[in-house]
Each structure stands twice: as C-alpha cells, then as structure tokens.
Motif scaffolding. Sequence first.
Motif, mmCIF file in Angstrom:
data_model
loop_
_atom_site.group_PDB
_atom_site.id
_atom_site.type_symbol
_atom_site.label_atom_id
_atom_site.label_comp_id
_atom_site.label_asym_id
_atom_site.label_seq_id
_atom_site.Cartn_x
_atom_site.Cartn_y
_atom_site.Cartn_z
ATOM 1 N N PHE A 56 0.841 -1.205 0.000
ATOM 2 C CA PHE A 56 0.000 0.000 0.000
ATOM 3 C C PHE A 56 0.876 1.255 0.000
ATOM 4 N N ALA A 57 1.878 1.290 0.870
ATOM 5 C CA ALA A 57 2.749 2.470 0.965
ATOM 6 C C ALA A 57 3.483 2.714 -0.349
ATOM 7 N N GLU A 58 3.946 1.649 -0.996
ATOM 8 C CA GLU A 58 4.630 1.795 -2.287
ATOM 9 C C GLU A 58 3.688 2.334 -3.358
ATOM 10 N N GLU A 59 2.388 1.993 -3.246
ATOM 11 C CA GLU A 59 1.391 2.480 -4.199
ATOM 12 C C GLU A 59 0.920 3.895 -3.854
ATOM 13 N N GLY A 60 1.130 4.317 -2.605
ATOM 14 C CA GLY A 60 0.668 5.633 -2.183
ATOM 15 C C GLY A 60 -0.601 5.601 -1.359
ATOM 16 N N ILE A 61 -0.924 4.448 -0.781
ATOM 17 C CA ILE A 61 -2.099 4.309 0.082
ATOM 18 C C ILE A 61 -1.603 4.168 1.513
ATOM 19 N N PHE A 62 -1.996 5.098 2.381
ATOM 20 C CA PHE A 62 -1.549 5.089 3.771
ATOM 21 C C PHE A 62 -2.758 5.024 4.694
ATOM 22 N N ILE A 63 -2.650 4.212 5.736
ATOM 23 C CA ILE A 63 -3.726 4.080 6.711
ATOM 24 C C ILE A 63 -3.212 4.593 8.047
ATOM 25 N N ASN A 64 -3.901 5.579 8.586
ATOM 26 C CA ASN A 64 -3.532 6.152 9.877
ATOM 27 C C ASN A 64 -4.542 5.663 10.900
ATOM 28 N N GLY A 65 -4.101 4.831 11.820
ATOM 29 C CA GLY A 65 -4.997 4.285 12.833
ATOM 30 C C GLY A 65 -4.995 5.130 14.096
ATOM 31 N N LEU A 66 -6.183 5.523 14.514
ATOM 32 C CA LEU A 66 -6.349 6.273 15.756
ATOM 33 C C LEU A 66 -6.891 5.349 16.834
ATOM 34 N N LEU A 67 -6.971 5.848 18.041
ATOM 35 C CA LEU A 67 -7.534 5.056 19.124
ATOM 36 C C LEU A 67 -9.022 4.834 18.881
ATOM 37 N N PRO A 68 -9.597 3.775 19.451
ATOM 38 C CA PRO A 68 -11.010 3.489 19.222
ATOM 39 C C PRO A 68 -11.924 4.662 19.586
ATOM 40 N N ASN A 69 -13.139 4.636 19.015
ATOM 41 C CA ASN A 69 -14.099 5.732 19.132
ATOM 42 C C ASN A 69 -14.371 6.229 20.541
ATOM 43 N N SER A 70 -14.214 5.387 21.523
ATOM 44 C CA SER A 70 -14.598 5.783 22.872
ATOM 45 C C SER A 70 -13.637 6.782 23.504
ATOM 46 N N THR A 71 -12.566 7.135 22.808
ATOM 47 C CA THR A 71 -11.604 8.065 23.386
ATOM 48 C C THR A 71 -11.692 9.431 22.740
ATOM 49 N N ALA A 72 -11.243 10.439 23.434
ATOM 50 C CA ALA A 72 -11.269 11.804 22.927
ATOM 51 C C ALA A 72 -10.221 12.043 21.853
ATOM 52 N N VAL A 73 -9.287 11.106 21.707
ATOM 53 C CA VAL A 73 -8.213 11.274 20.731
ATOM 54 C C VAL A 73 -8.743 11.241 19.301
ATOM 55 N N THR A 74 -9.902 10.655 19.076
ATOM 56 C CA THR A 74 -10.474 10.582 17.732
ATOM 57 C C THR A 74 -11.288 11.821 17.392
ATOM 58 N N ALA A 75 -11.026 12.892 18.066
ATOM 59 C CA ALA A 75 -11.796 14.118 17.865
ATOM 60 C C ALA A 75 -11.769 14.613 16.429
ATOM 61 N N VAL A 76 -10.715 14.294 15.676
ATOM 62 C CA VAL A 76 -10.640 14.739 14.280
ATOM 63 C C VAL A 76 -11.853 14.228 13.517
ATOM 64 N N MET A 77 -12.076 12.945 13.556
ATOM 65 C CA MET A 77 -13.195 12.372 12.818
ATOM 66 C C MET A 77 -14.521 12.760 13.453
ATOM 67 N N ASP A 78 -14.578 12.740 14.785
ATOM 68 C CA ASP A 78 -15.812 13.124 15.461
ATOM 69 C C ASP A 78 -16.203 14.550 15.108
ATOM 70 N N GLU A 79 -15.242 15.438 15.089
ATOM 71 C CA GLU A 79 -15.494 16.847 14.780
ATOM 72 C C GLU A 79 -16.058 17.001 13.370
ATOM 73 N N LEU A 80 -15.459 16.325 12.402
ATOM 74 C CA LEU A 80 -15.916 16.436 11.020
ATOM 75 C C LEU A 80 -17.291 15.803 10.819
ATOM 76 N N TYR A 81 -17.516 14.644 11.415
ATOM 77 C CA TYR A 81 -18.756 13.919 11.156
ATOM 78 C C TYR A 81 -19.939 14.409 11.969
ATOM 79 N N ARG A 82 -19.712 15.041 13.105
ATOM 80 C CA ARG A 82 -20.816 15.532 13.921
ATOM 81 C C ARG A 82 -21.673 16.501 13.108
ATOM 82 N N ALA A 83 -21.054 17.521 12.561
ATOM 83 C CA ALA A 83 -21.792 18.515 11.768
ATOM 84 C C ALA A 83 -22.303 17.890 10.466
#
Length: 195
Positions: free
Chosen positions: A73-100
């Motif tokens: 994947f990395a050689e092709e240009g596909i990168f996966i960034n894993g965050l902590l599971p949904n129950s934590t505040a660390v995933t605020a990036v996705m929560d912030e975007l999807y809430r609205a």
Amino acid sequence: MDVQLFLIYIEQMTKTLYPEDTISPTVELDSDGNVVRGPVLWITDTGPGRLSRRDSDFRNDANETYDDIMKRFAEEGIFINGLLPNSTAVTAVMDELYRAFKNACRSSTQDVYARKLQANARAVIEKKKDLAARHSRGEKIPQSEYRKVNTVVSLDRCDLGKILCGELDEHGLPHPTSPITTHFTKEKIDEAMRK
C-alpha cells in the motif's frame, strides 16, 4: 469487520475513488501548483479487524502478511492512519468532522423526503383526477387501476446522491451548500486536525 475485509475495502475503495495514475507515494504538482498525483490517506479508528496487534499473524488469499500489504500500500501511495477506538477523545478529528456532517445529512434527508412527498402527492392527485374523469365518462375502471395509485413514499439508495450532494451543477459537481461540499473543506479538515 475482519482484517481481510477491511483491507479489501480500503484497496477497492481507493482504486474506485481515485484513478490509479493519480495515486503515488509522493506529491506531484503541475505548473499551477495543483496536485496531479499524490498519496491517499485513510484515517480510521483501530480495533479488532482494523490495524490491531491481533491482526499481525494475518495472511490474505495471496499469502501476503499484514506487513506485506501495508508495505505494498505504501509503495502504491495508500496510507492508513490508525487512531484510538471511538470511545476516546483522541479521535476528535473524525468526530469533529462527522458531527456537523451527520446533522447536515439529517436536514438534507428531510428536504429530499419532503420533495418526494410533494411530487408523489401531485402525482396521486393527477391520477385520481384522471380516474374520476374516466369514470364520469362511463368507462369501467378495473380495481387494479385504483390500486396503482401509490400513496406510500420512501427513500431508497437512488436518493443518496441528492442527500449528500444536492442537485448537481452543469459540470456534475455537488451543490455548494450540500453536506459533502460544506463539511469536508480543506479549512474544516485543517481545523479539526489542529484541535
């Protein structure tokens, strides 16, 4: 979701959404500074089946290990960034975007449904007028004709595009006030990443 299904999903969706000649591990710009080629970054939460330590002994149908797939994947240009599971505040990036975005989609869904309801009501009235006119002229109308008057309105997969993108413009682009256009802007993504 198991890890194999997750990785197949990532690969197939990336190659469906982005033409292969636009995906690359490095960013390439044209003379105007527009991105011509570059990496695709998937941000997801981790957990069973999604980037967890338990998946390290995984092998897919091509006998690739999890690490082999990540390297490919990395050689092709596909990168996966894993965050902590949904129950934590660390995933605020996705929560912030999807809430609205979810709220906007609810509102858009109600608008699309209201338009379908109005269009169906007009069609039912016209059909009933037609049936009444035919009946008044003495035409014998079978019961099956009356049953064809559909008063049930529902949303289906064909409405998803209008819910997410609104009416498309002459270039096939989403309406400027649609949920997809207003909630996933560069500015909002940057702001969510800074939080």
